[in-house]
Design a protein around this motif. Structure first.
Motif, PDB file in Angstrom:
ATOM      1  N   VAL A  70      34.197   0.605  21.292  1.00 46.68           N
ATOM      2  CA  VAL A  70      33.502  -0.660  21.013  1.00 46.68           C
ATOM      3  C   VAL A  70      33.995  -1.268  19.714  1.00 46.68           C
ATOM      4  O   VAL A  70      34.084  -0.558  18.720  1.00 46.68           O
ATOM      5  N   PRO A  71      34.331  -2.555  19.643  1.00 44.82           N
ATOM      6  CA  PRO A  71      34.235  -3.571  20.700  1.00 44.82           C
ATOM      7  C   PRO A  71      35.584  -3.985  21.271  1.00 44.82           C
ATOM      8  O   PRO A  71      35.739  -5.140  21.682  1.00 44.82           O
ATOM      9  N   PHE A  72      36.538  -3.082  21.348  1.00 49.42           N
ATOM     10  CA  PHE A  72      37.920  -3.519  21.634  1.00 49.42           C
ATOM     11  C   PHE A  72      38.447  -3.200  23.043  1.00 49.42           C
ATOM     12  O   PHE A  72      39.616  -3.422  23.321  1.00 49.42           O
ATOM     13  N   LYS A  73      37.594  -2.657  23.929  1.00 57.48           N
ATOM     14  CA  LYS A  73      38.134  -2.187  25.214  1.00 57.48           C
ATOM     15  C   LYS A  73      38.724  -3.321  26.065  1.00 57.48           C
ATOM     16  O   LYS A  73      39.712  -3.115  26.764  1.00 57.48           O
ATOM     17  N   GLU A  74      38.123  -4.504  25.996  1.00 61.29           N
ATOM     18  CA  GLU A  74      38.653  -5.634  26.790  1.00 61.29           C
ATOM     19  C   GLU A  74      39.921  -6.191  26.149  1.00 61.29           C
ATOM     20  O   GLU A  74      40.861  -6.571  26.839  1.00 61.29           O
ATOM     21  N   GLU A  75      39.947  -6.220  24.820  1.00 59.82           N
ATOM     22  CA  GLU A  75      41.169  -6.699  24.141  1.00 59.82           C
ATOM     23  C   GLU A  75      42.333  -5.755  24.406  1.00 59.82           C
ATOM     24  O   GLU A  75      43.472  -6.176  24.593  1.00 59.82           O
ATOM     25  N   ALA A  76      42.035  -4.461  24.417  1.00 58.73           N
ATOM     26  CA  ALA A  76      43.073  -3.468  24.710  1.00 58.73           C
ATOM     27  C   ALA A  76      43.614  -3.700  26.120  1.00 58.73           C
ATOM     28  O   ALA A  76      44.825  -3.633  26.363  1.00 58.73           O
ATOM     29  N   PHE A  77      42.718  -3.993  27.041  1.00 58.94           N
ATOM     30  CA  PHE A  77      43.101  -4.298  28.430  1.00 58.94           C
ATOM     31  C   PHE A  77      44.106  -5.447  28.460  1.00 58.94           C
ATOM     32  O   PHE A  77      45.121  -5.394  29.150  1.00 58.94           O
ATOM     33  N   ARG A  78      43.840  -6.487  27.649  1.00 59.09           N
ATOM     34  CA  ARG A  78      44.681  -7.688  27.685  1.00 59.09           C
ATOM     35  C   ARG A  78      46.062  -7.473  27.077  1.00 59.09           C
ATOM     36  O   ARG A  78      47.012  -8.138  27.447  1.00 59.09           O
ATOM     37  N   LEU A  79      46.183  -6.537  26.144  1.00 60.61           N
ATOM     38  CA  LEU A  79      47.493  -6.399  25.487  1.00 60.61           C
ATOM     39  C   LEU A  79      48.455  -5.452  26.220  1.00 60.61           C
ATOM     40  O   LEU A  79      49.630  -5.365  25.870  1.00 60.61           O
ATOM     41  N   CYS A  80      47.975  -4.762  27.253  1.00 57.94           N
ATOM     42  CA  CYS A  80      48.829  -3.760  27.916  1.00 57.94           C
ATOM     43  C   CYS A  80      49.939  -4.404  28.744  1.00 57.94           C
ATOM     44  O   CYS A  80      49.726  -5.442  29.370  1.00 57.94           O
ATOM     45  N   ASP A  81      51.106  -3.763  28.770  1.00 62.55           N
ATOM     46  CA  ASP A  81      52.195  -4.221  29.622  1.00 62.55           C
ATOM     47  C   ASP A  81      51.974  -3.757  31.054  1.00 62.55           C
ATOM     48  O   ASP A  81      52.289  -4.467  32.008  1.00 62.55           O
ATOM     49  N   THR A  82      51.482  -2.527  31.210  1.00 62.02           N
ATOM     50  CA  THR A  82      51.136  -2.024  32.546  1.00 62.02           C
ATOM     51  C   THR A  82      49.774  -1.348  32.476  1.00 62.02           C
ATOM     52  O   THR A  82      49.372  -0.839  31.429  1.00 62.02           O
ATOM     53  N   LEU A  83      49.087  -1.346  33.629  1.00 57.20           N
ATOM     54  CA  LEU A  83      47.716  -0.814  33.686  1.00 57.20           C
ATOM     55  C   LEU A  83      47.569   0.109  34.886  1.00 57.20           C
ATOM     56  O   LEU A  83      48.193  -0.114  35.929  1.00 57.20           O
ATOM     57  N   SER A  84      46.714   1.111  34.743  1.00 52.50           N
ATOM     58  CA  SER A  84      46.389   1.951  35.902  1.00 52.50           C
ATOM     59  C   SER A  84      45.511   1.126  36.848  1.00 52.50           C
ATOM     60  O   SER A  84      44.903   0.130  36.435  1.00 52.50           O
ATOM     61  N   ARG A  85      45.434   1.595  38.092  1.00 47.17           N
ATOM     62  CA  ARG A  85      44.599   0.892  39.078  1.00 47.17           C
ATOM     63  C   ARG A  85      43.136   0.895  38.623  1.00 47.17           C
ATOM     64  O   ARG A  85      42.433  -0.092  38.697  1.00 47.17           O
ATOM     65  N   ARG A  86      42.689   2.060  38.095  1.00 49.08           N
ATOM     66  CA  ARG A  86      41.273   2.139  37.705  1.00 49.08           C
ATOM     67  C   ARG A  86      40.982   1.251  36.492  1.00 49.08           C
ATOM     68  O   ARG A  86      39.876   0.737  36.355  1.00 49.08           O
ATOM     69  N   ALA A  87      41.972   1.065  35.603  1.00 47.01           N
ATOM     70  CA  ALA A  87      41.760   0.165  34.458  1.00 47.01           C
ATOM     71  C   ALA A  87      41.666  -1.279  34.922  1.00 47.01           C
ATOM     72  O   ALA A  87      40.859  -2.057  34.426  1.00 47.01           O
ATOM     73  N   ARG A  88      42.507  -1.628  35.915  1.00 50.40           N
ATOM     74  CA  ARG A  88      42.447  -2.996  36.458  1.00 50.40           C
ATOM     75  C   ARG A  88      41.069  -3.270  37.058  1.00 50.40           C
ATOM     76  O   ARG A  88      40.488  -4.311  36.856  1.00 50.40           O
ATOM     77  N   ARG A  89      40.543  -2.290  37.773  1.00 48.96           N
ATOM     78  CA  ARG A  89      39.201  -2.414  38.367  1.00 48.96           C
ATOM     79  C   ARG A  89      38.131  -2.547  37.289  1.00 48.96           C
ATOM     80  O   ARG A  89      37.185  -3.297  37.419  1.00 48.96           O
ATOM     81  N   ALA A  90      38.273  -1.753  36.232  1.00 45.14           N
ATOM     82  CA  ALA A  90      37.256  -1.717  35.177  1.00 45.14           C
ATOM     83  C   ALA A  90      37.346  -2.955  34.279  1.00 45.14           C
ATOM     84  O   ALA A  90      36.361  -3.322  33.633  1.00 45.14           O
ATOM     85  N   GLY A  91      38.524  -3.565  34.199  1.00 47.09           N
ATOM     86  CA  GLY A  91      38.713  -4.700  33.290  1.00 47.09           C
ATOM     87  C   GLY A  91      38.664  -4.265  31.837  1.00 47.09           C
ATOM     88  O   GLY A  91      38.399  -5.068  30.942  1.00 47.09           O
ATOM     89  N   ALA A  92      38.888  -2.987  31.602  1.00 45.53           N
ATOM     90  CA  ALA A  92      38.789  -2.435  30.241  1.00 45.53           C
ATOM     91  C   ALA A  92      39.697  -1.221  30.122  1.00 45.53           C
ATOM     92  O   ALA A  92      39.997  -0.567  31.124  1.00 45.53           O
ATOM     93  N   VAL A  93      40.107  -0.943  28.905  1.00 45.79           N
ATOM     94  CA  VAL A  93      41.010   0.176  28.638  1.00 45.79           C
ATOM     95  C   VAL A  93      40.433   1.008  27.491  1.00 45.79           C
ATOM     96  O   VAL A  93      40.036   0.454  26.474  1.00 45.79           O
TER      97      VAL A  93
END
Ligand code: NDP
Length: 272
Positions: free
Chosen positions: A63-86
């Motif tokens: 907290v509070p950066f999980k969504e921002e972390a999601f946005r900066l990734c070059d690639t994401l796991s399927r479960r991260a894409r579903r969660a919208g958070a990293v």
């Protein structure tokens, strides 16, 4: 030089993650260091870039950066894409940033550790925030008979249930529409933080039911206290914290640490 990892948050001083990962590293003999870093609220991406420039290989994000972390990734796991958070960042050999979320797996592993049956179970999930979004895919993968999401703001529970409807039997609504009995009730609201209890009917639990609070502390939360008074077996979120850390450790180091001793050490620390 040891490989460097960290947890980013704001605030972060009370994080248990450095202690957990130090225990995993010692146990597995991995040469790594893991620190807590308070990232500026307006520049999470800059904090990650600086860490990488200084030799950082991976990080946890809270907290509070999980969504921002999601946005900066070059690639994401399927479960991260579903969660919208990293909650886990990993620097690839190609210099690209890979993002994953291990919170949901952590919850399922903790429930399995406590031998809570999930296949065929009637599950109630309270809350519709980031934490709940992160646990729905792994929960539905365990093939429960139903998952009902209930939230103070009913529309958010309905929207969440719609987003995951392709994965299994899930629906959503407000607290007033909750009708038990349930075999497992997971509190994923932040109500416990302020000592509040969502308004729930007394006949919520089936015989032998389990009540799980994603929060943890030295004392049982208000929710667990209430549930145990109605015959449910209460479990707090300490094991989830340790198990999500173990899954992150596995992503970084390809080694799966043993979690029992770390759970015990953390529990003792809380009780000191
Ligand atoms: P969010 O802020 O995204 O969501 C908060 C949720 O709690 C919303 O559904 C909100 O309802 C609900 N809520 C807040 N206050 C009350 C209240 N007084 N009564 C009823 N409902 C309330 O938070 P997160 O989803 O990120 O986190 C939720 C909890 O999960 C936190 O306590 C966090 O500590 C815990 N957590 C534990 C982890 C672990 O490893 N053990 C990992 C991740 C999270 P509304 O939509 O109506 O506002």
């Amino acid at each position: 030089m040891n490989d460097r990892y960290c947890v980013f948050g704001n605030p972060i001083a009370h994080s248990k993650s450095p202690m957990i990962h130090a225990a995993f590293a010692e146990q597995t003999g991995e040469a790594m260091e893991y620190t807590a870093i308070e990232a500026p609220l307006n520049d999470f991406a800059g904090a990650w870039e600086r860490f990488v420039a200084e030799g950082g290989r991976g990080a946890n994000v809270t907290v509070p950066f999980k969504e921002e972390a999601f946005r900066l990734c070059d690639t994401l796991s399927r479960r991260a894409r579903r969660a919208g958070a990293v909650n886990t960042l990993l620097l690839g050999k190609n210099g690209l940033t890979y993002g994953d979320t291990t919170d949901g797996v952590g919850l399922v592993r903790d429930l399995q550790y406590h031998e809570v049956g999930l296949g065929g179970a009637r599950i109630l999930v309270l809350g519709a925030g980031g934490a709940v979004r992160g646990i729905l895919e792994p929960l539905l993968a365990m093939q429960p008979s139903s998952v009902h999401v209930a939230n103070r703001t009913a529309s958010k529970a309905l929207a969440l249930a719609e987003d995951f409807a392709d994965l299994g039997p899930i629906d959503g609504g407000g607290f007033d529409a909750v009708a038990g009995p349930f075999d497992l009730v997971i509190n994923g609201t932040s109500a416990s933080l302020s000592g509040e209890l969502p308004p729930l009917p007394d006949d919520l639990f089936s015989r032998g039911a389990c009540a799980y609070d994603m929060m943890y502390g030295a004392e049982p939360t208000v929710f667990l206290h209430w549930a145990e008074g109605r015959g449910a077996r209460g479990i707090d979120g300490l094991g989830m914290l340790v198990e999500q850390a173990a899954e992150s450790f596995f992503l970084w180091r390809n080694r799966r640490p043993e979690t029992g001793s770390v759970r015990a050490a953390l529990r003792n620390l809380l009780l000191e």
